[in-house]
Design a protein around this motif. Sequence first.
Motif, PDB file in Angstrom:
ATOM      1  N   LEU A  16       0.839  -1.197   0.000  1.00 32.87           N
ATOM      2  CA  LEU A  16       0.000   0.000   0.000  1.00 32.87           C
ATOM      3  C   LEU A  16       0.874   1.247   0.000  1.00 32.87           C
ATOM      4  N   SER A  17       0.488   2.230  -0.794  1.00 35.40           N
ATOM      5  CA  SER A  17       1.190   3.517  -0.777  1.00 35.40           C
ATOM      6  C   SER A  17       0.189   4.628  -1.045  1.00 35.40           C
ATOM      7  N   LEU A  18       0.481   5.812  -0.545  1.00 29.79           N
ATOM      8  CA  LEU A  18      -0.424   6.947  -0.682  1.00 29.79           C
ATOM      9  C   LEU A  18      -0.062   7.778  -1.906  1.00 29.79           C
ATOM     10  N   ASP A  19      -1.024   7.950  -2.811  1.00 32.90           N
ATOM     11  CA  ASP A  19      -0.919   8.956  -3.869  1.00 32.90           C
ATOM     12  C   ASP A  19      -1.544  10.221  -3.289  1.00 32.90           C
ATOM     13  N   CYS A  20      -0.711  11.191  -2.918  1.00 31.43           N
ATOM     14  CA  CYS A  20      -1.167  12.287  -2.062  1.00 31.43           C
ATOM     15  C   CYS A  20      -2.123  13.268  -2.743  1.00 31.43           C
ATOM     16  N   GLY A  21      -2.222  13.229  -4.064  1.00 30.83           N
ATOM     17  CA  GLY A  21      -3.160  14.117  -4.752  1.00 30.83           C
ATOM     18  C   GLY A  21      -2.482  15.217  -5.540  1.00 30.83           C
ATOM     19  N   TRP A  22      -1.139  15.229  -5.485  1.00 35.50           N
ATOM     20  CA  TRP A  22      -0.391  16.185  -6.306  1.00 35.50           C
ATOM     21  C   TRP A  22       0.974  15.575  -6.634  1.00 35.50           C
ATOM     22  N   GLN A  23       1.636  16.111  -7.652  1.00 36.60           N
ATOM     23  CA  GLN A  23       2.956  15.632  -8.041  1.00 36.60           C
ATOM     24  C   GLN A  23       4.046  16.496  -7.397  1.00 36.60           C
ATOM     25  N   GLY A  24       5.209  15.906  -7.220  1.00 35.17           N
ATOM     26  CA  GLY A  24       6.325  16.663  -6.671  1.00 35.17           C
ATOM     27  C   GLY A  24       6.317  16.693  -5.156  1.00 35.17           C
ATOM     28  N   GLU A  25       7.310  17.346  -4.601  1.00 34.88           N
ATOM     29  CA  GLU A  25       7.470  17.394  -3.152  1.00 34.88           C
ATOM     30  C   GLU A  25       6.750  18.569  -2.508  1.00 34.88           C
TER      31      GLU A  25
END
Length: 376
Positions: free
Chosen positions: A216-225
Motif C-alpha cells: 500500500l502507498s499513498l498517492d497524495c493528490g499532487w505531483q512533486g514534493e
Amino acid sequence: MYFDRIEVENVRNIPQTSLDLGRNLNLIEGPNGAGKTAILEALHLLIRGRSFRSRTQAIIRHGEQLLLVRAILGGGAVKNSHLGFQKSKSGKSEMRLDGSVVKRLSSVASMIPLQVFLPNLSDVVFGAPSLRRKWLDWGVFHVKHEYLDIHRGYIKALRQRNAALKQKSDSLKAWTSALVAHGESLTDYRNTYLERVGEAITDCLCILAPEINVSLSLDCGWQGESFAKELRQQEPRDMLMGSTQKGPHRADISIRVEISNSKFVENKSSVADDRMGLRLASNILSRGQGKALASALYFGQAQEIASATGKKSVFLIDDAGSELDKDYNKAFFHLLSEVGVQAIATTTTKQPISDISGAVNARMFHVKHGKFCQLT
C-alpha cells in the motif's frame, strides 16, 4: 465499548424490538426483507447519526413520524452508558448520552469504532478513490483525534479557495496558504497511519488469502514534493475550471499485489519493499480475492485502532458468508474470533453456522417480518 442491549423502534419494517447482544459474535438469520439489515442500520445511526444506505428520513417506518434507537453500552469507564438517537420525518434529530444532549456526533463516533462490511465491500479495492480515502480517514480519525480538526480546516480552506477562484477574489492567496498548511499536515497524518496499519493488514491477509502479497502507498493528490509549488503551477487551470484540481481531496491509495503460488509468505517485509512484479489490485484480482483483500483492510484497521487507543471495534457484517467459499468463510470467522471484537452479522442461511463452530459465546437470532427472537 460494545453493545450490551439495543432497542429499535420504527426503523424500516421493524415496529419495535430489543436484543440482548453477546460480547463476541451475534448472528442474525432470516429471509430477504425480514429486517436484518435494518438492525445494522439502526446501530450505524446510533453511532454515526446517519444510515449507510440512504437518506435517514427514508428509513422511518411507513406511517410513523419518528424513529428511535437506544442502547446500553458496556466496557466503558463507567459500568453502563445509555445512548439514544431519535429522528423525525421533519428532519429534526437528537442524540443523548447518559441523559445529556450530544452536541458533536464525532464524540460518540470516537467511542465505538464501527467497521462496516456490506455486500459491496470489494468496492474499496475496485471502486472510486473516495472509498479508499474514506477508509483511510476513518482510521486516522480514531488514532489521532486532532486529525478531525485538520481535515475540517482543509475542507473549509478548499471551499473558500474554490469560491475565490470563481470570483477572482483578492483572498485567493490567503486561502491558498491555508490550504497548503492544512493539506500538508493532513497528508503527513495519512502517510504515517498507512505505514503503521500495513503490517496488520498483511498479517490478516495471510489468514484470509495467503496467496496475495500486498503493498500500500499513498498517492497524495499532487505531483512533486511541494504542494504550494503545485498549486502555483495549476492556478491558471484552476481559474479556468473554477475549482482546485490538485490536493489531498484527490488523494488515493495505490493497492498493488502479487499472486503467489505458495500458501504462506515467510518474508513479508521483502514483499512489501519489492515493487517488482506488483500490479494494481483492481487489474488482476477476482471479485472474491478483492473481497478478501478488502476484509483484510478493515480487520487490519481494527487491530491498529486497538493497538493505538485500546478501543476495540464493533463489526457490522451484512450478508455474511455470501458469494465466497467455505474455506474463506472459516478463515473469516476464525480471524473474527482471534481479533476479539463484537460482531453483529446477518445471513439468509444457516449454513455459515458450521463455519463458526469455534466462535466463543456466539449468539443466534432469527428474524421474520421485523420480529426477532433469540435461538438456543
